[in-house]
Design an enzyme around this catalytic site. Structure first.
Site, PDB file in Angstrom:
ATOM      1  N   PHE A 104     -11.455  49.303   0.028  1.00  0.00           N
ATOM      2  CA  PHE A 104     -10.571  49.628   1.380  1.00  0.00           C
ATOM      3  C   PHE A 104      -9.084  49.361   1.127  1.00  0.00           C
ATOM      4  CE2 PHE A 104      -8.463  48.138   5.404  1.00  0.00           C
ATOM      5  CZ  PHE A 104      -8.940  49.046   6.189  1.00  0.00           C
ATOM      6  N   ASN A 202      -9.266  41.165   8.877  1.00  0.00           N
ATOM      7  CA  ASN A 202      -9.291  42.609   9.102  1.00  0.00           C
ATOM      8  C   ASN A 202     -10.783  42.893   9.017  1.00  0.00           C
ATOM      9  OD1 ASN A 202      -9.138  45.263   9.848  1.00  0.00           O
ATOM     10  ND2 ASN A 202      -7.976  45.711   7.787  1.00  0.00           N
ATOM     11  N   PRO A 203     -11.799  42.671   9.911  1.00  0.00           N
ATOM     12  CA  PRO A 203     -12.992  43.016   9.597  1.00  0.00           C
ATOM     13  C   PRO A 203     -13.224  44.399   9.752  1.00  0.00           C
ATOM     14  CG  PRO A 203     -13.036  42.180  11.860  1.00  0.00           C
ATOM     15  CD  PRO A 203     -11.464  42.056  11.158  1.00  0.00           C
TER      16      PRO A 203
HETATM   17  N1  GLN Z   1      -8.587  50.343  10.246  1.00  0.00           N
HETATM   18  C1  GLN Z   1      -9.401  50.880   9.587  1.00  0.00           C
HETATM   19  C2  GLN Z   1      -9.272  52.586   9.850  1.00  0.00           C
HETATM   20  O1  GLN Z   1      -8.235  52.779   9.675  1.00  0.00           O
HETATM   21  C3  GLN Z   1     -10.691  50.568  10.327  1.00  0.00           C
HETATM   22  C4  GLN Z   1     -11.435  49.517   9.585  1.00  0.00           C
HETATM   23  C5  GLN Z   1     -10.791  48.272   9.664  1.00  0.00           C
HETATM   24  O2  GLN Z   1      -9.541  48.276   9.350  1.00  0.00           O
HETATM   25  N2  GLN Z   1     -11.127  47.273   9.466  1.00  0.00           N
HETATM   26  O3  GLN Z   1      -9.992  53.174  10.071  1.00  0.00           O
END
Ligand code: GLN
Length: 310
Positions: A104, A202-203
């Protein structure tokens, strides 16, 4: 020459022209590919191809492979590969974090969590836990900005945990530790970290049926980092709230990111748990509800060594 201002040499005019052409053409191509900020991204790709961190106007030479490198990276960005993966790094707070495919990518909106935490913290901020750390962004920023702090960052994915360890070192050498664990289960090593001053997270929180709009997210961020589990996407966030209650000292703060439609639901998680006071929602810079804030009560029914309630 009559002018007092030195005239640019021919090759420097040529260099300006090459940069101007590159900027116009790259911006145009990225715009046509639907990239949301084509000119910002074009500048970043040009700087990358020129192998510089300096403003483009200060350049006095371009590497031989400039055009070839720019072409290769422009094609990738046109295909909506995330800019950060192409550049190999992501700015986050004061840091340039490492990124890697399959992990991520840290987002600018998450940066606000640090300000929210610092504004609301009462007492020391020495022991901080970052749950679902991913690339280690929040934990690394804590180490960087709070030179006395120690961070325990928890991550379930192996590749992410490895990357997080590197980014924590970047934030504050020797003061961060990554624990590879699944928060949905029992984690004695995490439980043993209590009491801590703050929990940041930030799960994953996207609901099961939702489809992320941007191809950068849909096709590159790992599903496990996006979808929070359950219809409402709140299975992992619920576990984060429960762990925060277990870990925090009385008065310690939880700051957890969520989707803009989940403000009430996220407050509901903290209310249902019962271990928190001052439960509130904070908006991001565009006014959308994005963070749950909650302070650990000192008269909590379960006490800090109580059961993990889900
Ligand atoms: N913010 C993320 C997104 O942009 C979603 C998941 C997360 O941040 N934990 O889609």
């Amino acid at each position: 020459m009559s002018s007092l201002v030195p005239q640019p040499a021919a090759e420097s005019q040529d260099l300006r022209a090459r940069l101007r052409t590159a900027l116009a053409a790259t911006t145009e191509r990225l715009g046509s590919a639907g990239v949301p900020s084509p000119s910002v991204d074009a500048r970043a790709l040009i700087a990358h191809a020129a192998r510089t961190d300096r403003p483009l106007v200060l350049l006095d030479a371009l590497p031989e492979d400039f055009e070839a490198r720019l072409e290769e990276t422009t094609v990738r960005r046109e295909a909506r590969e995330p800019l950060q993966l192409i550049l190999g790094r992501a700015p986050f707070r004061r840091l340039e974090l490492r990124v890697r495919a399959g992990v991520f990518i840290p987002r600018p909106e998450t940066e606000l969590a640090l300000d929210l935490l610092r504004e609301r913290t009462d007492g020391p901020l020495a022991q901080v836990v970052d749950l679902c750390t991913g690339s280690g962004a929040l934990g690394a920023a804590v180490l960087d900005e709070l030179p006395a702090a120690r961070v325990l960052a928890v991550e379930v994915d192996e590749a992410a945990a490895e990357l997080a360890a590197q980014n924590l070192e970047l934030g504050g050498p020797g003061r961060g530790r990554v624990l590879r664990a699944d928060l949905l289960g029992e984690v004695p090593e995490l439980a043993a970290a209590a009491p801590v001053d703050a929990v940041l997270s930030n799960p994953p929180y996207i609901p099961a049926g939702a489809v992320p709009q941007d191809p950068e997210v849909r096709e590159h961020d790992p599903q496990r980092a996006l979808f929070g589990g359950g219809e409402d996407g709140l299975e992992v966030p619920r576990a984060v709230v429960a762990w925060a209650a277990r870990l925090l000292r009385p008065g310690g703060m939880l700051v957890m990111e969520h989707a803009d439609v989940q403000g009430a639901a996220a407050r509901g998680l903290a209310e249902a748990h019962g271990g928190f006071a001052e439960i509130a929602t904070a908006a991001d810079l565009t006014g959308r509800d994005r963070f749950l804030l909650a302070r650990r009560r000192d008269d909590a029914p379960e006490g800090r060594h109580g059961r993990l309630s889900r």
